[in-house]
Write a protein that holds these residues in place. Structure first.
Motif, PDB file in Angstrom:
ATOM      1  N   THR A   1      42.734  46.432  41.325  1.00 55.60           N
ATOM      2  CA  THR A   1      42.435  45.117  40.513  1.00 55.60           C
ATOM      3  C   THR A   1      41.978  43.875  41.236  1.00 55.60           C
ATOM      4  O   THR A   1      41.699  43.241  40.851  1.00 55.60           O
ATOM      5  CB  THR A   1      43.637  44.900  39.542  1.00 55.60           C
ATOM      6  N   GLY A   2      42.471  43.698  42.647  1.00 51.93           N
ATOM      7  CA  GLY A   2      42.032  42.611  43.577  1.00 51.93           C
ATOM      8  C   GLY A   2      40.456  42.726  43.316  1.00 51.93           C
ATOM      9  O   GLY A   2      39.874  41.724  43.253  1.00 51.93           O
TER      10      GLY A   2
ATOM     11  N   GLN B   1      50.711  44.748  38.418  1.00 53.83           N
ATOM     12  CA  GLN B   1      50.598  46.105  37.790  1.00 53.83           C
ATOM     13  C   GLN B   1      51.727  46.685  37.117  1.00 53.83           C
ATOM     14  O   GLN B   1      51.914  47.130  35.893  1.00 53.83           O
ATOM     15  CB  GLN B   1      49.812  46.872  38.737  1.00 53.83           C
TER      16      GLN B   1
ATOM     17  N   ARG C   1      34.142  41.399  49.684  1.00 52.22           N
ATOM     18  CA  ARG C   1      34.960  41.588  50.512  1.00 52.22           C
ATOM     19  C   ARG C   1      35.089  40.528  51.716  1.00 52.22           C
ATOM     20  O   ARG C   1      35.892  40.479  52.414  1.00 52.22           O
ATOM     21  CB  ARG C   1      34.990  42.998  51.438  1.00 52.22           C
TER      22      ARG C   1
ATOM     23  N   ARG D   1      38.226  39.397  42.485  1.00 54.40           N
ATOM     24  CA  ARG D   1      37.048  38.942  43.573  1.00 54.40           C
ATOM     25  C   ARG D   1      35.585  38.892  42.890  1.00 54.40           C
ATOM     26  O   ARG D   1      34.861  37.949  43.264  1.00 54.40           O
ATOM     27  CB  ARG D   1      37.151  40.177  44.716  1.00 54.40           C
TER      28      ARG D   1
HETATM   29  O1   DC Z   1      44.202  42.551  46.877  1.00 50.71           O
HETATM   30  P1   DC Z   1      43.130  41.605  47.016  1.00 50.71           P
HETATM   31  O2   DC Z   1      43.244  40.726  48.239  1.00 50.71           O
HETATM   32  O3   DC Z   1      41.735  42.104  46.872  1.00 50.71           O
HETATM   33  O4   DC Z   1      43.418  40.526  45.745  1.00 50.71           O
HETATM   34  C1   DC Z   1      42.398  39.346  45.850  1.00 50.71           C
HETATM   35  C2   DC Z   1      43.202  38.357  45.237  1.00 50.71           C
HETATM   36  O5   DC Z   1      43.390  38.466  43.665  1.00 50.71           O
HETATM   37  C3   DC Z   1      44.524  37.955  45.706  1.00 50.71           C
HETATM   38  O6   DC Z   1      44.620  36.518  46.258  1.00 50.71           O
HETATM   39  C4   DC Z   1      45.609  38.138  44.599  1.00 50.71           C
HETATM   40  C5   DC Z   1      44.656  38.149  43.204  1.00 50.71           C
HETATM   41  N1   DC Z   1      45.135  39.373  42.568  1.00 50.71           N
HETATM   42  C6   DC Z   1      46.095  39.074  41.533  1.00 50.71           C
HETATM   43  O7   DC Z   1      46.433  37.943  41.353  1.00 50.71           O
HETATM   44  N2   DC Z   1      46.416  40.182  40.427  1.00 50.71           N
HETATM   45  C7   DC Z   1      46.151  41.320  40.896  1.00 50.71           C
HETATM   46  N3   DC Z   1      46.308  42.197  39.908  1.00 50.71           N
HETATM   47  C8   DC Z   1      45.202  41.749  42.013  1.00 50.71           C
HETATM   48  C9   DC Z   1      44.764  40.679  42.948  1.00 50.71           C
END
Ligand code: DC
Length: 226
Positions: free
Chosen positions: A37-38, A134, A93, A42
């Motif tokens: 989900t990140g 999650q 990324r 992104r």
């Molecule tokens: O896990 P990641 O580093 O790829 O996530 C990128 C950003 O997204 C991170 O700063 C937190 C946010 N994020 C979020 O708020 N909720 C999620 N479920 C996943 C990521």
């Protein structure tokens, strides 16, 4: 079916705790799909950046969300992201996108849209999903929840190695500082701050290998009879 028996495994935790590696390994072992989900946050960050929309420009972000052409493709190994048909899986990324993603993911409007999408992606079950919310917000009835953490120095080292392995330049101290800043922002924001679900299994991976963490997780999966 008892609602907490939903075949959904959530892995939440801060950056560098090992979520991606473990979520992938678990999905592969089970033959389930994997949702990062990140990567979705992104992708929103990248879309805003490319459209020159500042995170502080709320009407601008809302317009962007309304017309966002984001596609998410799930497999057991990878979550592939597309913007208007163009694959952005690698582009999102970049460290610049990391910082923007942290900022944009704090906006309730952005979260509402992503949460809705994620719920839809998880509807059929048999999915391992990783993120920050999650187990708490998106799949509160998931059958199995993990909260994966590790000490800050170890997490910074892992993220540093990851950036280097992609052929990018990095400075360990800088990576640690950036990470601490993002963790602070992700944990203290009003909208869905990073925190363990009450019924999550906590795992500290600081001194554990990937295989050791995977074993702990698979033991729990077996206990569920999955
Ligand atoms: O896990 P990641 O580093 O790829 O996530 C990128 C950003 O997204 C991170 O700063 C937190 C946010 N994020 C979020 O708020 N909720 C999620 N479920 C996943 C990521």
């Amino acid at each position: 079916m008892n609602q907490t028996d939903q075949k959904i495994i959530t892995i939440d935790g801060p950056a560098g705790a090992g979520k991606t590696t473990l979520a992938r390994a678990l999905a592969r072992r089970l033959g389930w799909r994997y949702l990062d989900t990140g990567a979705m946050y992104r992708t929103v960050a990248l879309a805003a950046d490319e459209a020159n929309i500042q995170v502080s420009d709320i009407p601008g972000v809302e317009t962007l969300l309304a017309s966002l052409k984001m596609d998410v493709q799930l497999a057991s190994e990878e979550t592939r992201l597309f913007l208007g048909g163009r694959e952005v899986t690698a582009l999102i990324r970049e460290p610049r996108v990391s910082a923007l993603a942290s900022a944009i993911s704090a906006l309730p409007q952005v979260r509402a849209k992503m949460v809705e999408l994620q719920k839809r992606l998880g509807q059929q079950g048999r999915i391992v999903t990783e993120g920050r919310d999650q187990g708490t917000v998106v799949f509160p009835r998931a059958g199995l929840k993990f909260f994966l953490d590790a000490g800050p120095e170890e997490r910074a080292r892992r993220r540093y190695e990851e950036i280097k392995s992609r052929g990018n330049d990095a400075d360990l101290d800088q990576v640690g500082r950036d990470m601490a800043q993002r963790d602070q922002a992700d944990s203290t924001r009003d909208a869905s701050p990073l925190r363990p679900a009450q019924d999550a299994v906590p795992i500290d991976s600081t001194r554990l290998s990937i295989e050791e963490v995977l074993k702990v997780m698979l033991d729990r999966v077996r206990q569920k009879g999955w």
